[in-house]
Design a protein around this motif. Sequence first.
Motif, PDB file in Angstrom:
ATOM      1  N   LEU A   1       0.773  -1.225   0.046  1.00 27.79           N
ATOM      2  CA  LEU A   1      -0.045   0.065  -0.117  1.00 27.79           C
ATOM      3  C   LEU A   1       0.713   1.230   0.072  1.00 27.79           C
ATOM      4  O   LEU A   1       0.593   2.274  -0.680  1.00 27.79           O
ATOM      5  N   ARG A   2       2.060   1.167   0.618  1.00 22.36           N
ATOM      6  CA  ARG A   2       2.931   2.528   0.615  1.00 22.36           C
ATOM      7  C   ARG A   2       3.388   2.480  -0.872  1.00 22.36           C
ATOM      8  O   ARG A   2       3.414   3.600  -1.238  1.00 22.36           O
ATOM      9  N   ILE A   3       3.783   1.452  -1.385  1.00 24.83           N
ATOM     10  CA  ILE A   3       3.996   1.505  -2.910  1.00 24.83           C
ATOM     11  C   ILE A   3       3.041   1.991  -3.717  1.00 24.83           C
ATOM     12  O   ILE A   3       3.424   2.880  -4.836  1.00 24.83           O
ATOM     13  N   PHE A   4       1.756   1.923  -3.492  1.00 27.08           N
ATOM     14  CA  PHE A   4       0.670   2.139  -4.429  1.00 27.08           C
ATOM     15  C   PHE A   4       0.596   3.820  -4.230  1.00 27.08           C
ATOM     16  O   PHE A   4       0.523   4.185  -5.025  1.00 27.08           O
ATOM     17  N   TRP A   5       0.605   4.402  -3.101  1.00 30.58           N
ATOM     18  CA  TRP A   5       0.404   5.596  -2.761  1.00 30.58           C
ATOM     19  C   TRP A   5       1.880   6.295  -3.228  1.00 30.58           C
ATOM     20  O   TRP A   5       1.616   7.596  -3.786  1.00 30.58           O
ATOM     21  N   ALA A   6       3.107   5.763  -3.076  1.00 31.63           N
ATOM     22  CA  ALA A   6       4.161   6.556  -3.605  1.00 31.63           C
ATOM     23  C   ALA A   6       3.928   6.716  -4.912  1.00 31.63           C
ATOM     24  O   ALA A   6       4.296   7.627  -5.659  1.00 31.63           O
ATOM     25  N   LEU A   7       3.461   5.738  -5.958  1.00 29.58           N
ATOM     26  CA  LEU A   7       3.539   5.595  -7.135  1.00 29.58           C
ATOM     27  C   LEU A   7       2.164   7.038  -7.526  1.00 29.58           C
ATOM     28  O   LEU A   7       2.221   7.672  -8.555  1.00 29.58           O
ATOM     29  N   LEU A   8       1.118   6.746  -6.825  1.00 24.72           N
ATOM     30  CA  LEU A   8      -0.028   7.993  -7.079  1.00 24.72           C
ATOM     31  C   LEU A   8       0.416   9.136  -7.022  1.00 24.72           C
ATOM     32  O   LEU A   8       0.036   9.967  -7.765  1.00 24.72           O
ATOM     33  N   THR A   9       1.182   9.592  -5.712  1.00 27.44           N
ATOM     34  CA  THR A   9       1.798  10.710  -5.483  1.00 27.44           C
ATOM     35  C   THR A   9       2.458  11.327  -6.353  1.00 27.44           C
ATOM     36  O   THR A   9       2.411  12.717  -6.958  1.00 27.44           O
ATOM     37  N   ALA A  10       3.538  10.456  -7.076  1.00 24.88           N
ATOM     38  CA  ALA A  10       4.446  10.554  -7.974  1.00 24.88           C
ATOM     39  C   ALA A  10       3.655  11.342  -9.247  1.00 24.88           C
ATOM     40  O   ALA A  10       3.964  12.122 -10.161  1.00 24.88           O
ATOM     41  N   LEU A  11       2.517  10.306  -9.655  1.00 27.43           N
ATOM     42  CA  LEU A  11       1.819  10.596 -10.928  1.00 27.43           C
ATOM     43  C   LEU A  11       1.133  12.019 -10.550  1.00 27.43           C
ATOM     44  O   LEU A  11       1.116  12.922 -11.704  1.00 27.43           O
ATOM     45  N   LEU A  12       0.712  12.351  -9.518  1.00 24.38           N
ATOM     46  CA  LEU A  12       0.185  13.639  -9.258  1.00 24.38           C
ATOM     47  C   LEU A  12       1.072  14.918  -9.258  1.00 24.38           C
ATOM     48  O   LEU A  12       0.742  15.981 -10.093  1.00 24.38           O
ATOM     49  N   ALA A  13       2.159  14.385  -8.818  1.00 27.53           N
ATOM     50  CA  ALA A  13       3.278  15.526  -8.861  1.00 27.53           C
ATOM     51  C   ALA A  13       3.735  16.034 -10.150  1.00 27.53           C
ATOM     52  O   ALA A  13       3.940  16.935 -10.696  1.00 27.53           O
ATOM     53  N   VAL A  14       3.922  14.669 -11.258  1.00 25.99           N
ATOM     54  CA  VAL A  14       4.195  14.936 -12.818  1.00 25.99           C
ATOM     55  C   VAL A  14       3.072  15.775 -13.354  1.00 25.99           C
ATOM     56  O   VAL A  14       3.341  16.621 -14.286  1.00 25.99           O
ATOM     57  N   ALA A  15       1.859  15.417 -13.013  1.00 22.06           N
ATOM     58  CA  ALA A  15       0.684  15.942 -13.587  1.00 22.06           C
ATOM     59  C   ALA A  15       0.653  17.548 -13.354  1.00 22.06           C
ATOM     60  O   ALA A  15       0.347  18.363 -14.377  1.00 22.06           O
ATOM     61  N   MET A  16       0.848  17.957 -12.180  1.00 27.58           N
ATOM     62  CA  MET A  16       0.889  19.395 -11.881  1.00 27.58           C
ATOM     63  C   MET A  16       2.059  19.986 -12.551  1.00 27.58           C
ATOM     64  O   MET A  16       2.019  21.224 -12.946  1.00 27.58           O
ATOM     65  N   LEU A  17       3.303  19.256 -12.690  1.00 28.16           N
ATOM     66  CA  LEU A  17       4.317  19.949 -13.465  1.00 28.16           C
ATOM     67  C   LEU A  17       4.093  20.141 -15.047  1.00 28.16           C
ATOM     68  O   LEU A  17       4.452  21.052 -15.235  1.00 28.16           O
ATOM     69  N   LEU A  18       3.185  19.099 -15.527  1.00 31.02           N
ATOM     70  CA  LEU A  18       2.823  19.630 -16.711  1.00 31.02           C
ATOM     71  C   LEU A  18       1.947  20.364 -17.096  1.00 31.02           C
ATOM     72  O   LEU A  18       1.820  21.175 -18.169  1.00 31.02           O
ATOM     73  N   ALA A  19       0.826  20.776 -15.884  1.00 30.73           N
ATOM     74  CA  ALA A  19       0.012  21.799 -16.056  1.00 30.73           C
ATOM     75  C   ALA A  19       0.479  23.018 -15.772  1.00 30.73           C
ATOM     76  O   ALA A  19      -0.340  24.153 -15.928  1.00 30.73           O
ATOM     77  N   GLY A  20       1.741  23.331 -15.357  1.00 33.11           N
ATOM     78  CA  GLY A  20       2.184  24.894 -14.939  1.00 33.11           C
ATOM     79  C   GLY A  20       3.370  24.869 -13.942  1.00 33.11           C
ATOM     80  O   GLY A  20       3.589  26.045 -13.664  1.00 33.11           O
ATOM     81  N   GLY A  21       3.655  23.696 -13.533  1.00 32.38           N
ATOM     82  CA  GLY A  21       4.524  23.763 -12.522  1.00 32.38           C
ATOM     83  C   GLY A  21       4.112  24.158 -11.133  1.00 32.38           C
ATOM     84  O   GLY A  21       3.194  23.942 -10.650  1.00 32.38           O
ATOM     85  N   VAL A  22       5.038  24.891 -10.325  1.00 34.52           N
ATOM     86  CA  VAL A  22       4.767  25.595  -9.041  1.00 34.52           C
ATOM     87  C   VAL A  22       3.481  26.324  -8.899  1.00 34.52           C
ATOM     88  O   VAL A  22       2.733  26.052  -7.666  1.00 34.52           O
ATOM     89  N   ARG A  23       3.269  27.029  -9.804  1.00 33.79           N
ATOM     90  CA  ARG A  23       1.895  27.834  -9.521  1.00 33.79           C
ATOM     91  C   ARG A  23       0.731  27.067  -9.515  1.00 33.79           C
ATOM     92  O   ARG A  23      -0.273  27.307  -8.850  1.00 33.79           O
TER      93      ARG A  23
END
Length: 741
Positions: free
Chosen positions: A510-532
């Motif tokens: 379950l830790r691995i699952f949430w680590a992957l999902l959190t990483a996906l969310l971080a990448v998605a927000m980077l693609l959508a405009g970064g820090v802002r």
Amino acid sequence: MSEHAADNEPGPAPHDQAPELTAPKPPPPLERSRFGGTGRRHETHIDDDAPVSRSDLSKGPAELVEDRQAHVNWGVVAISSVVILVFSIWTIVMPDSARLTMKTVVDWIATNLGWYYVLTVTIVIGFVLWVALSKEGSVRLGPDHSRPQYKLVTWVAMLFAAGVGIDMLFYSVTGPVVQYLNPPSGEGGTAFARQDAVIWTMFHYGVAGWSMYALLGMAMGYFAYRWGMPLSIRAALYPLFGKRVRGALGDGVSIIALVGTVFGVATSMGIGVVLLSVGFSLIFGLQHGLALQIALVAVAVALTIAATTSGVDRGIRWISELNLWSAAAMMLYILFTGQTAFLLNALVENIGRFFFTLPERTLQTFAYEPGGAEWMGGWTLFFWAFWMAWGPFVGVFLARISRGRTLREFVIAAITAPVLCDFFIVSLFGNSALYEVLQGNVAFARLAAESPEEGWYALLAMFPWPMVLIGLATLSGLLFYLTSANSGAMVTSNFSASIPDPSHDGPKWLRIFWALLTALLAVAMLLAGGVRTMEYATLIFALPVTIIAYLVMASFYKVLRMERADREGQVLRRRTIAPSGGHLPERSWKQRLERLRAFPSLRQVGQFLDRTVRPALDDVAAEFRDQGYDVELTAVPGPSGIDEPLLRVSLDRFRAFHYQVAVVEAPVPMFSGRMTRETDVYYRLEVFTQTGSGGYDLMGLTKQQVIDDVLERYEAHLAFLTLSAETDTASVLTPPMPPAG
């Protein structure tokens, strides 16, 4: 002998005229309205729609956990995952639309709900300070006899490591520069703007965030360690909703906390990779950009999975300690190779001005300033939302390392020691950047304001031996980054599982699952405009967490009122039963003298239990049953291998009377009535109630004296219930009085 026991030792009095066993009637007004005149059970109807549980806190562990085996809460996992996945896919497929939509929502929140965020944070700060300064501040995160696991210095260092992330490094340079050039009020570049530039960043990383951490940490720790409930947000709401928190209501709370935590951790990861990518490009000659940022996210996930699957908990602790040392080395390097005198003068002035202006800043909304709502949305409201999103995450960690601490210790340490460390980092970086701006370095000022990550490394390059400092700073930032990623995976797995034992964590997969999902969310927000874009998402998804904060405060306030009633009820004794008014059973002078030289072995304690204590409790239980009480006398397996007797008297819907005789190992004192000693430890028979040890030893008493002690404790319990009714202390233990008739 414990210090508590010594303080309550009664004067010598012969015990020849001990009263015979009689079951005392509950004192008025409880006698007629709740229990009946003979002590027999008297059913009372209470409105089922009342927002207070019908069970007392001692039933919480059984009502919150269906079984004692840890298991995954699939409903929480499924709904939380869908929310995060849908958001991630939306931002990846339509990044421009996602960014514009979130900006619209954030603008609306800043304009219409800015006051709500500000007021919420102010109330949280006031509440935790009230807890620390009230009499209930002496309540421990655990039974009354528990003591801290870690030494003070180690504990404070762990507090600092818990709440400091790489985002602080990111904003420590750009924040002061932006506030100097474009302050929220007045003209930029003035003496007034210069005075306040660093203060605003210190304010955003100051008492507010740590107050939120302290609120959730002490609430979860209190219910987990003092009442044996799971270490979770839903357990902290048990006094408000009772066993309903185990169902859909509790799942909803867990989903809000889990989604908010994932967005908070993903935002920290995203800010971290934006900053670290510049460092890696400088050190290794890699191309700075989105590809390197995504690669760093993948590295964090890979290391988190490696740590999880290999179980290298020592390695994670080693990384945390190395993190502190590297950060300290970096700050000392900046202090002594930079403008030392200016930095120290500025640090002292910054701290003084921070505390002097704190009340005004806390309630500042810039309602009269043009563009005030926009500034609040981009700075103060974002940080308040960020701390709320991180609150459950850091709160769990703080609770895990603080068992045995008093609420006062916990709150004061949490809002002082780490905050001062934060001030040191922000002041050194911020004032170093301001010094360059004040020297007329316009290019650096523009870079720090428009590209914070590049401005941070540009500042480091101005110091002697720049590559040494850049390497050290990148290492420190990388350790901050990895610590947050791994800890985030652990905490999110705990929030999405039912774990009865607070010392255990969620399953590895379950830790691995949430680590992957959190990483996906971080990448998605980077693609959508970064820090802002990350700031927008955090501000939006932290809004529901504010509701949890209010519920936790209401729940914890109710329980602290119960603690007050319990404490004050201890002094209410019927004079005919306890003329001394003390906690200890009365002993003859010969018994007291004998106890000073006696250090019983485990075998002797077991014999005394069988020959004196168990027969006494058997007689008490039999008499209670004869008078119509609902009594249970059981044997509880103890850590010493001896079964410990537990007497429990149920009182309808109210807090049951709990009297357990436990075998406790204690060190033999160096100075005692006996000149020599054969062993280093001896054993005591201590009386435990639901909130811990009474602090005294039953060894050496007669059977009648043990019976008297049970009755005195029972009288004290009834006095507690009486005081609760007289002071209108409505809680899960003492519901409101039903209407007459």
